[in-house]
Design an enzyme around this catalytic site. Structure first.
Site, mmCIF file in Angstrom:
data_model
loop_
_atom_site.group_PDB
_atom_site.id
_atom_site.type_symbol
_atom_site.label_atom_id
_atom_site.label_comp_id
_atom_site.label_asym_id
_atom_site.label_seq_id
_atom_site.Cartn_x
_atom_site.Cartn_y
_atom_site.Cartn_z
ATOM 1 N N ARG A 171 58.400 25.962 -47.161
ATOM 2 C CA ARG A 171 57.289 26.710 -46.562
ATOM 3 C C ARG A 171 57.723 28.119 -46.187
ATOM 4 N NH1 ARG A 171 55.990 27.179 -40.933
ATOM 5 N NH2 ARG A 171 53.878 27.943 -40.626
ATOM 6 N N HIS A 224 42.036 -3.862 -43.116
ATOM 7 C CA HIS A 224 42.648 -4.972 -43.844
ATOM 8 C C HIS A 224 41.706 -5.583 -44.883
ATOM 9 C CE1 HIS A 224 45.408 -8.228 -44.615
ATOM 10 N NE2 HIS A 224 46.236 -7.775 -43.711
ATOM 11 N N SER A 257 44.584 13.269 -39.598
ATOM 12 C CA SER A 257 44.386 13.775 -38.237
ATOM 13 C C SER A 257 45.742 14.198 -37.687
ATOM 14 C CB SER A 257 43.762 12.701 -37.338
ATOM 15 O OG SER A 257 43.579 13.194 -36.020
ATOM 16 N N ASN A 258 45.906 15.471 -37.408
ATOM 17 C CA ASN A 258 47.189 16.029 -36.987
ATOM 18 C C ASN A 258 47.077 16.546 -35.549
ATOM 19 O OD1 ASN A 258 49.607 17.395 -36.657
ATOM 20 N ND2 ASN A 258 49.554 18.368 -38.661
ATOM 21 N N ASP A 287 45.842 -4.410 -47.909
ATOM 22 C CA ASP A 287 46.727 -5.366 -47.242
ATOM 23 C C ASP A 287 48.026 -4.675 -46.849
ATOM 24 O OD1 ASP A 287 48.550 -5.422 -49.416
ATOM 25 O OD2 ASP A 287 47.444 -7.046 -50.379
ATOM 26 N N SER A 291 50.647 26.367 -44.007
ATOM 27 C CA SER A 291 50.975 25.586 -42.811
ATOM 28 C C SER A 291 51.635 24.277 -43.235
ATOM 29 C CB SER A 291 49.704 25.284 -42.008
ATOM 30 O OG SER A 291 48.891 24.352 -42.700
ATOM 31 N N GLY A 329 52.087 13.241 -36.083
ATOM 32 C CA GLY A 329 52.651 13.783 -34.851
ATOM 33 C C GLY A 329 53.357 15.094 -35.100
#
Length: 206
Positions: free
Chosen positions: A17, A179, A122-123, A183, A31, A147
């Site tokens: 980056r 599920h 989702s960050n 699986d 980013s 995270g």
């Protein structure tokens, strides 16, 4: 639903980056999330069961890989999607996410842009969150919770094959799975593919 978590080395992403942004000379600024979206899309190409939705007691497999990206604004949380993210380069993904985030903040996203998508990222790393589990965005079957990048001592082999401690960049990601569609073994295979891609990001440029 169930949850699978892995830690990934982000050293190569950070290096690549920085190099790409330096060579861009202000034309763009990639980013870390751009790499994450790209790795998510390519992992779905390798493990297509994750790129599916649950509708009316049936599983619908998707040929297109459209990655929703959670965007937090003063107007609330929105999840516009990057269409065909597996076929886009990092610069195109960056432009699409930035445009969607700007229009989300201005309240200009269309219903169609918010109702599509086949898998979500989702960050919360920018808020100092080390790891979390995200709620799946129905009718999708999976969401990747990302995270922050942490600097930690990690074990590596030196040139002679001896284990040594060196500083490294580590990120935790958690895949939430439905599920009924995915699986445990398939979810684990997807995370293996994702980790290989994000830890060797140069392969995403090929």
């Amino acid at each position: 639903h169930y949850y699978l978590t892995v830690e990934t080395s982000m050293d190569e992403v950070m290096t690549l980056r920085a190099r790409l942004n330096a060579e861009a000379r202000g034309k763009y600024k990639l980013s870390v999330n751009d790499f994450i979206v790209k790795a998510t899309a390519l992992a779905c190409r390798e493990v297509p069961t994750v790129n599916a939705t649950w509708r009316d007691d049936a599983v619908r497999m998707h040929h297109n890989i459209d990655v929703n990206v959670a965007v937090n604004t003063e107007r609330g949380l929105f999840t516009p999607y990057v269409a065909s993210a597996d076929q886009r380069g990092l610069v195109a993904i960056n432009a699409a996410v930035r445009d969607a985030a700007e229009r989300a903040a201005a309240g200009k996203l269309t219903p169609a842009e918010l109702s599509g998508g086949t898998v979500t990222v989702s960050n919360l790393g920018m808020y100092g969150i080390s790891h979390f589990s995200a709620v799946i965005n129905p009718p999708q079957a999976a969401i990747l919770a990302v995270g922050g990048i942490e600097r930690r001592p990690v074990v590596r082999d030196d040139d002679d094959g001896n284990a040594i401690l060196v500083p490294g960049h580590v990120m935790s990601v958690t895949l939430s799975c439905d599920h009924r569609v995915i699986d445990g073994a398939v979810g684990a295979q997807w995370l293996q593919a994702y980790r290989r891609l994000i830890e060797q990001p140069i392969n995403m440029l090929l």
